[in-house]
Design a protein around this motif. Structure first.
Motif: not given
Length: 224
Positions: A151-161
């Protein structure tokens, strides 16, 4: 994130479990513990019951597991050795819906729900069972790390999720209905839980809490 009674060989690198007769004995004991929890609940589970239904002498059970608490804890440990992996639907929304539907499918079927519900009930009555249940879900949360990484790679959520925080956000409303308010569950409720978790994650609310924010653990509080 099903709490299943089916246990396959462990998948963690470097972890070795005994096989052959020892594994069969452990599985037979686990099955007897599950049956006893379902039939009688934690207060009614006895070493004698497990011995009778597993074919393992109670002297062996006491020597290897120490008693009922040890039997329940090991059954949970064995359940955590399955091959469960988080869904990969191509989007975080789809993955969260799939996680919510797993909870719905498990607890919506009385036969499938009996064992996990019995484990959860036992955790309210035994500190050792509670620790084992937390360890089970800690492992589940760790396995959700690839879901969040995608999800982070797809830009869906922040990196610190945080995977554990996000997984809890999905399942918490469903478990509240199941075990607190005793409200019915359906796919609309599951989908709503997934949508709420997705909104929270996108807003940056699903980060890991620090020890200062959460306070001391139960073990730390007892020491102090």
């Amino acid at each position: 994130m099903q709490l299943s009674s089916d246990a396959d060989p462990p998948r963690t690198p470097g972890t070795v479990r005994p096989g052959g007769r020892t594994a069969r004995t452990r599985a037979a004991v686990r099955d007897a513990v599950l049956a006893g929890l379902v039939d009688h609940g934690y207060p009614g589970l006895t070493v004698e019951y497990v011995a009778e239904h597993s074919g393992v002498h109670k002297t062996t059970l006491y020597r290897r597991w120490g008693g009922v608490e040890g039997l329940v804890a090991d059954a949970l440990d064995l359940a955590g050795e399955d091959t469960w992996t988080p869904p990969d639907t191509g989007s975080l929304h789809g993955d969260l819906k799939a996680l919510a539907h797993e909870v719905l499918d498990t607890f919506g079927d009385p036969s499938a729900a009996a064992a996990p519900a019995a484990f959860i009930a036992a955790a309210f009555q035994s500190d050792r069972a509670a620790r084992a249940l937390r360890a089970f879900y800690d492992e589940r949360f760790r396995r959700c790390a690839p879901l969040v990484a995608r999800a982070v790679e797809r830009g869906e959520v922040p990196e610190d999720t945080d995977p554990g925080t996000l997984a809890r956000a999905v399942s918490a409303p469903l478990f509240f209905r199941l075990f607190i308010t005793r409200e019915p569950l359906d796919r609309a409720v599951a989908d709503q839980a997934a949508a709420l978790a997705l909104a929270a994650a996108r807003a940056g609310a699903c980060t890991a809490l620090t020890s200062e924010e959460t306070g001391p653990t139960t073990e730390e509080a007892e020491v102090n």
